[in-house]
Write an enzyme that holds these catalytic residues in place. Structure first.
Site, PDB file in Angstrom:
ATOM      1  N   ILE A 278     -40.443  31.555  11.101  1.00 18.01           N
ATOM      2  CA  ILE A 278     -39.074  32.296  10.331  1.00 18.01           C
ATOM      3  C   ILE A 278     -38.333  33.144  11.252  1.00 18.01           C
ATOM      4  CG2 ILE A 278     -38.757  33.832   8.439  1.00 18.01           C
ATOM      5  CD1 ILE A 278     -41.013  32.483   6.838  1.00 18.01           C
TER       6      ILE A 278
ATOM      7  N   SER B  54     -45.049  37.572   1.229  1.00 16.74           N
ATOM      8  CA  SER B  54     -45.563  35.942   1.136  1.00 16.74           C
ATOM      9  C   SER B  54     -45.854  35.956  -0.532  1.00 16.74           C
ATOM     10  CB  SER B  54     -46.993  35.935   2.009  1.00 16.74           C
ATOM     11  OG  SER B  54     -47.582  34.716   1.240  1.00 16.74           O
TER      12      SER B  54
ATOM     13  N   TYR C 239     -55.624  38.387   4.345  1.00 13.61           N
ATOM     14  CA  TYR C 239     -54.219  38.099   4.230  1.00 13.61           C
ATOM     15  C   TYR C 239     -53.486  38.473   2.795  1.00 13.61           C
ATOM     16  CZ  TYR C 239     -49.924  35.723   4.893  1.00 13.61           C
ATOM     17  OH  TYR C 239     -48.467  35.532   5.222  1.00 13.61           O
TER      18      TYR C 239
END
EC number: 1.1.1.-
Length: 339
Positions: free
Chosen positions: A62, A190, A203
């Site tokens: 990204i 996210s 994560y």
């Protein structure tokens, strides 16, 4: 016209609007506020030109694609990551595909976990360009391992890199934005910062922490309306994030990202990010279904979300244990059905 007929017409219009929104949602690749901004909002080509944009994690994925698209808007770029040769490669391509000059792009190597280096890095950007209009916190790493198989060092690395490193750099840049009373702090979070998934406990924790921090920071900056704090929450995007994910040991990565066809194209994700930046959106969700639908369930119907996540999570773990990509086998089925 009688009142009864008017009420019937209003009810019909409301029903039609509901049907239109449902159809939009079925084919959406972002939250409805974001897609409305794409249709009726301000264009990045109008709003983001001539700005100084600092992108971390700019050597791949990204961050790399963001550098390419920003360069075409005529911004001054600061590209940061650990791999200098990859940053130089990205810089060369930016120069080839835009009207930018050598002086418009600064390659600034940066390790987010080296918190002591963040002050000097910030000063280097200010010395080069005199200001920082947009900070894009994109650097980070993912994880693919079961909790019981994961060492504490992996969790520590995820928090130090994804969370503390991002917070540290933001704290270095923020005083200069406060002094100017303007700026944008854009954090690539996210959808796993909203929902939860097996194999990504560390994560998810780091991304949930980021969301909490920046939502709190936004309220603290309410007296500075010119400073915009944005959370960008992508779902699966074509990149090397899975291949570079940590496993049970901090020295090991997955090494194989599996199939990418079921994931959103990086170019589309970044275009939606630029639209969110141009329109000062506080939080955006960028994903195709079923992940986008899952995010809405987690936000508005958590009991159903838990049930569905447990069902899908079992398959995800089975895939992982059998050595195939954790998601692609059943997401490809959904993709084919949609196509």
């Amino acid at each position: 016209m009688s009142w009864e007929l008017l009420l019937w017409l209003l009810a019909l219009c409301a029903l039609l609007l509901l049907v239109v929104q449902l159809l939009r949602f079925l084919w959406a690749d972002g939250d409805l506020t974001l897609l409305w901004a794409e249709w009726q909002g301000r264009r990045p080509e109008w709003e983001l030109t001539d700005m100084v944009v600092w992108v971390t994690g700019a050597s791949s994925g990204i961050g790399e694609e963001l550098a390419y698209q920003l360069s075409k808007l005529g911004v001054s770029l600061v590209l940061s990551a650990r791999r200098v040769h990859e940053l130089e490669r990205v810089k060369r391509r930016c120069l080839e595909n835009s009207n930018l000059k050598e002086k418009d792009i600064l390659v600034l190597p940066l390790d987010l976990t080296d918190i002591g280096s963040h002050e000097a890095a910030t000063k280097a950007v200010l010395q080069e360009f005199g200001r920082i209009d947009i900070l894009v916190n994109n650097g980070g790493v993912s994880q693919r391992s079961l909790c019981m198989d994961t060492s504490l060092d992996v969790y520590r690395k995820l928090i130090e890199l994804n969370y503390l490193g991002t917070v540290s750099l933001t704290k270095r840049v923020l005083p200069y934005m406060i002094e100017r009373k303007q700026g944008k702090i854009v954090t690539v979070n996210s959808l796993l910062g909203i929902i939860a998934a097996p194999l990504s406990s560390g994560y998810c924790a780091s991304k949930h922490a980021l969301r909490g921090f920046f939502n709190s920071l936004r309220t603290e900056l309410a007296t500075y309306p010119g400073i915009i704090v944005s959370n960008i929450c992508p779902g699966p995007v074509q990149s090397n994030i899975v291949a570079n994910s940590l496993t049970g040991e901090v020295t090991k990565t997955v090494g194989n990202g599996g199939h990418q066809s079921y994931k959103m194209a990086t170019s589309r994700c970044v275009r939606l990010m630029l639209i969110s930046m141009a329109n000062d959106l506080k939080e955006v969700w960028i994903s195709e279904h079923p992940i986008l639908a899952a995010a809405y369930l987690w936000q508005y119907m958590p009991t159903w979300a838990w049930w569905i996540t447990n069902k899908m999570g079992k398959k995800r773990i089975e895939n992982f244990k059998s050595g195939v990509d954790a998601d692609s086998s059943y997401f490809n089925i959904l993709k084919r059905k949609r196509d």
